[in-house]
Design a protein around this motif. Structure first.
Motif, PDB file in Angstrom:
ATOM      1  N   MET A  34     136.501   8.641  -7.208  1.00 11.23           N
ATOM      2  CA  MET A  34     136.104   7.264  -6.976  1.00 11.23           C
ATOM      3  C   MET A  34     137.101   6.246  -7.520  1.00 11.23           C
ATOM      4  SD  MET A  34     133.433   7.235  -5.108  1.00 11.23           S
ATOM      5  CE  MET A  34     134.215   8.592  -4.297  1.00 11.23           C
ATOM      6  N   SER A  35     138.203   6.653  -8.020  1.00 11.47           N
ATOM      7  CA  SER A  35     139.224   5.715  -8.471  1.00 11.47           C
ATOM      8  C   SER A  35     140.526   6.032  -7.776  1.00 11.47           C
ATOM      9  CB  SER A  35     139.420   5.797  -9.991  1.00 11.47           C
ATOM     10  OG  SER A  35     140.474   4.967 -10.376  1.00 11.47           O
ATOM     11  N   MET A 253     137.329  -2.484 -11.326  1.00  7.36           N
ATOM     12  CA  MET A 253     138.334  -3.533 -11.502  1.00  7.36           C
ATOM     13  C   MET A 253     138.418  -3.992 -12.961  1.00  7.36           C
ATOM     14  SD  MET A 253     137.743  -5.819  -8.058  1.00  7.36           S
ATOM     15  CE  MET A 253     139.024  -6.982  -8.522  1.00  7.36           C
ATOM     16  N   MET A 254     137.284  -4.040 -13.639  1.00  2.00           N
ATOM     17  CA  MET A 254     137.287  -4.445 -15.045  1.00  2.00           C
ATOM     18  C   MET A 254     138.079  -3.459 -15.898  1.00  2.00           C
ATOM     19  SD  MET A 254     133.382  -5.877 -15.591  1.00  2.00           S
ATOM     20  CE  MET A 254     133.653  -6.339 -17.308  1.00  2.00           C
ATOM     21  N   TYR A 255     137.892  -2.174 -15.641  1.00  4.09           N
ATOM     22  CA  TYR A 255     138.640  -1.185 -16.417  1.00  4.09           C
ATOM     23  C   TYR A 255     140.124  -1.181 -16.050  1.00  4.09           C
ATOM     24  CZ  TYR A 255     134.495   0.860 -18.573  1.00  4.09           C
ATOM     25  OH  TYR A 255     133.361   1.055 -19.327  1.00  4.09           O
ATOM     26  N   LYS A 256     140.444  -1.545 -14.821  1.00  2.86           N
ATOM     27  CA  LYS A 256     141.852  -1.570 -14.410  1.00  2.86           C
ATOM     28  C   LYS A 256     142.584  -2.796 -14.916  1.00  2.86           C
ATOM     29  CE  LYS A 256     141.596   1.111 -10.112  1.00  2.86           C
ATOM     30  NZ  LYS A 256     141.735   1.045  -8.636  1.00  2.86           N
ATOM     31  N   LYS A 261     142.568  -0.389 -22.198  1.00  3.51           N
ATOM     32  CA  LYS A 261     142.738   1.054 -22.332  1.00  3.51           C
ATOM     33  C   LYS A 261     141.816   1.773 -21.356  1.00  3.51           C
ATOM     34  CE  LYS A 261     139.659   0.947 -26.377  1.00  3.51           C
ATOM     35  NZ  LYS A 261     139.550   1.285 -27.820  1.00  3.51           N
ATOM     36  N   PRO A 262     142.116   3.033 -21.050  1.00  2.00           N
ATOM     37  CA  PRO A 262     141.293   3.774 -20.096  1.00  2.00           C
ATOM     38  C   PRO A 262     139.840   3.862 -20.540  1.00  2.00           C
ATOM     39  CG  PRO A 262     143.345   4.945 -20.528  1.00  2.00           C
ATOM     40  CD  PRO A 262     143.280   3.823 -21.513  1.00  2.00           C
ATOM     41  N   LYS A 263     138.946   4.022 -19.566  1.00  6.31           N
ATOM     42  CA  LYS A 263     137.515   4.033 -19.843  1.00  6.31           C
ATOM     43  C   LYS A 263     137.130   5.095 -20.867  1.00  6.31           C
ATOM     44  CE  LYS A 263     133.053   4.979 -17.682  1.00  6.31           C
ATOM     45  NZ  LYS A 263     132.326   5.277 -16.430  1.00  6.31           N
ATOM     46  N   GLU A 264     137.706   6.300 -20.722  1.00 12.02           N
ATOM     47  CA  GLU A 264     137.282   7.379 -21.603  1.00 12.02           C
ATOM     48  C   GLU A 264     137.693   7.169 -23.051  1.00 12.02           C
ATOM     49  OE1 GLU A 264     140.955   8.890 -19.335  1.00 12.02           O
ATOM     50  OE2 GLU A 264     139.183   7.648 -18.976  1.00 12.02           O
ATOM     51  N   GLN A 265     138.593   6.205 -23.290  1.00  9.88           N
ATOM     52  CA  GLN A 265     138.987   5.875 -24.659  1.00  9.88           C
ATOM     53  C   GLN A 265     138.161   4.723 -25.237  1.00  9.88           C
ATOM     54  OE1 GLN A 265     143.231   5.236 -24.915  1.00  9.88           O
ATOM     55  NE2 GLN A 265     143.710   7.132 -23.812  1.00  9.88           N
ATOM     56  N   CYS A 266     137.324   4.125 -24.409  1.00 11.59           N
ATOM     57  CA  CYS A 266     136.493   3.004 -24.864  1.00 11.59           C
ATOM     58  C   CYS A 266     135.248   3.537 -25.580  1.00 11.59           C
ATOM     59  CB  CYS A 266     136.060   2.143 -23.680  1.00 11.59           C
ATOM     60  SG  CYS A 266     137.423   1.354 -22.793  1.00 11.59           S
ATOM     61  N   LEU A 352     125.338  11.928 -20.670  1.00 17.34           N
ATOM     62  CA  LEU A 352     126.051  11.801 -19.399  1.00 17.34           C
ATOM     63  C   LEU A 352     127.029  10.629 -19.447  1.00 17.34           C
ATOM     64  CD1 LEU A 352     122.956  12.292 -17.073  1.00 17.34           C
ATOM     65  CD2 LEU A 352     124.797  13.942 -17.446  1.00 17.34           C
ATOM     66  N   PRO A 353     128.064  10.638 -18.615  1.00 15.92           N
ATOM     67  CA  PRO A 353     128.997   9.507 -18.573  1.00 15.92           C
ATOM     68  C   PRO A 353     128.358   8.287 -17.930  1.00 15.92           C
ATOM     69  CG  PRO A 353     129.567  11.089 -16.874  1.00 15.92           C
ATOM     70  CD  PRO A 353     128.489  11.729 -17.707  1.00 15.92           C
ATOM     71  N   THR A 354     128.783   7.098 -18.327  1.00 13.22           N
ATOM     72  CA  THR A 354     128.287   5.874 -17.711  1.00 13.22           C
ATOM     73  C   THR A 354     128.779   5.773 -16.279  1.00 13.22           C
ATOM     74  OG1 THR A 354     130.167   4.638 -18.598  1.00 13.22           O
ATOM     75  CG2 THR A 354     128.140   4.640 -19.897  1.00 13.22           C
ATOM     76  N   THR A 355     128.183   4.893 -15.504  1.00 13.26           N
ATOM     77  CA  THR A 355     128.443   4.803 -14.075  1.00 13.26           C
ATOM     78  C   THR A 355     129.713   4.010 -13.783  1.00 13.26           C
ATOM     79  OG1 THR A 355     126.041   4.759 -13.766  1.00 13.26           O
ATOM     80  CG2 THR A 355     127.392   4.200 -11.852  1.00 13.26           C
ATOM     81  N   GLY A 356     130.530   4.548 -12.875  1.00 16.51           N
ATOM     82  CA  GLY A 356     131.669   3.802 -12.339  1.00 16.51           C
ATOM     83  C   GLY A 356     132.858   3.701 -13.252  1.00 16.51           C
ATOM     84  N   GLY A 357     133.997   3.359 -12.659  1.00 14.83           N
ATOM     85  CA  GLY A 357     135.182   2.993 -13.424  1.00 14.83           C
ATOM     86  C   GLY A 357     135.958   4.131 -14.058  1.00 14.83           C
ATOM     87  N   ALA A 358     135.716   5.376 -13.664  1.00  8.97           N
ATOM     88  CA  ALA A 358     136.480   6.482 -14.238  1.00  8.97           C
ATOM     89  C   ALA A 358     137.921   6.382 -13.767  1.00  8.97           C
ATOM     90  CB  ALA A 358     135.885   7.823 -13.831  1.00  8.97           C
TER      91      ALA A 358
END
Length: 365
Positions: A34-35, A253-256, A261-266, A352-358
């Motif tokens: 999805m990214s 778009m917010m994560y980009k 920093k990348p989502k998984e580091q947040c 579980l991971p949060t939705t979107g932005g991976a």
């Protein structure tokens, strides 16, 4: 990609939550697809589970207990959808009450301020929460179906499309998954919505669900509970399509562009903040696209024997698009932001991971 059941489950779990998955037969990872923006390479500093962040596919979940896209996963999403939707709609019952009455009787409820004044004068403070029980029950059922089936249909349509087309046409998959889910969710909501509107907008009709439901069934039959299903779908399907597709896009778009920093580091708290912000903006778009149908639903559920044509004639085209709109934008923006925040908080609770932005590279076929 034919695997034995045992190997399939092991490979799926390894692919979603391990950074060292290198097998060419790994399961199709929707969140990875999805990214379209590859994640910038990062330093080789280890993540919390001791694995390099540069290869981590999703949010690290060392305490993961639920396998992605398993029956338990969909059950968790269903519970999260119910918990996030019913209580939030109930909390804004006073806003919804004024909005519905402004739509039905604009001569009496001329503005937000005067509307509250009329309600307080006639019904007291207690009257501001009139209809809260059918609101809670109806939207809890609707939220359970909406979020649970959205996750199901999103995965289902992605698997049909295949990795390449799922990545290329991800927005269409979001839209199709949301529309399919809302068809089911609308059926779950419709009876309680009919009772809620009648209780809130017809003085003396009933005190609440306990006496309102049997009175409505006696008056119009059991099918009368579904009299507003078509305009309800007309309101809810575009609303839900906008809610999910715009949220997924805004968060990506917010994560980009906004998060350094990348989502998984947040942190989880930052991710939930992004979910709330993305949900609030998505809610504004939802209110705009679904408002004419919302006026129709209120009118039809309040008027026995009325048709869509009667509603359009009475409200007028301009009134159909604008009556009660500012209040609804505020209400839906707040609702949608809170719902996405609570829904993703429940996913975090279940591991579980949060939705979107991976922010990850597309998976290979």
């Amino acid at each position: 990609m034919e695997l034995s059941d045992h190997h399939h489950q092991k490979q799926q779990q390894h692919h979603y939550y391990s950074s060292s998955s290198s097998s060419p037969k790994r399961l199709f990872d929707l969140y990875a697809l999805m990214s379209s923006q590859p994640r910038p390479s990062s330093s080789s500093s280890p993540s919390s589970n001791g694995v390099s962040n540069s290869k981590s596919l999703v949010i690290p979940a060392p305490k993961e207990k639920i396998e992605m896209y398993s029956p338990a996963f969909y059950a968790a999403c269903t519970v999260g959808g119910s918990v996030s939707t019913g209580p939030t709609h109930m909390a804004v019952t006073p806003i919804d009450l004024v909005k519905c009455n402004m739509q039905i009787d604009p001569a009496k409820y001329k503005s937000i301020t005067s509307g509250y004044g009329v309600l307080l004068k006639e019904q007291g403070a207690k009257g501001l929460f009139k209809g809260w029980v059918p609101t809670l029950l109806g939207y809890s059922a609707q939220g359970a179906c909406k979020y649970g089936f959205y996750e199901f249909f999103k995965k289902y349509y992605s698997d049909i499309a295949g990795p390449e087309y799922a990545a290329k046409y991800k927005t269409l998959i979001y839209l199709a998954g949301a529309a399919s889910a809302e068809v089911i969710a609308g059926v779950a909501l419709c009876p309680m919505e009919a009772v809620k509107v009648r209780v809130q907008t017809q003085p003396g009709f009933a005190r609440g669900l306990a006496d309102g439901l049997p009175k409505l069934v006696k008056s119009e039959g059991a099918l009368g509970l579904y009299k507003g299903i078509v305009p309800l779908w007309g309101r809810q399907i575009p609303y839900t399509m906008m809610k999910f597709a715009s949220f997924e896009t805004i968060v990506e778009m917010m994560y980009k562009h906004a998060i350094p920093k990348p989502k998984e580091q947040c942190s989880k708290s930052l991710q939930l903040g992004v979910s709330f912000a993305g949900g609030y903006v998505a809610g504004i778009f939802c209110a705009l696209v679904s408002h004419p149908a919302d006026n129709l639903v209120s009118f039809l559920n309040n008027s026995k024997g009325a048709s869509v044509g009667d509603a359009v004639k009475k409200l007028g085209t301009w009134g159909l698009f604008t009556r009660g709109l500012p209040l609804r934008i505020f209400m839906i923006g707040t609702l949608t932001g809170a719902q996405w925040g609570l829904y993703d908080a429940s996913k975090v609770f279940f591991g579980l991971p949060t939705t979107g932005g991976a922010n990850v590279p597309p998976a290979k076929a």
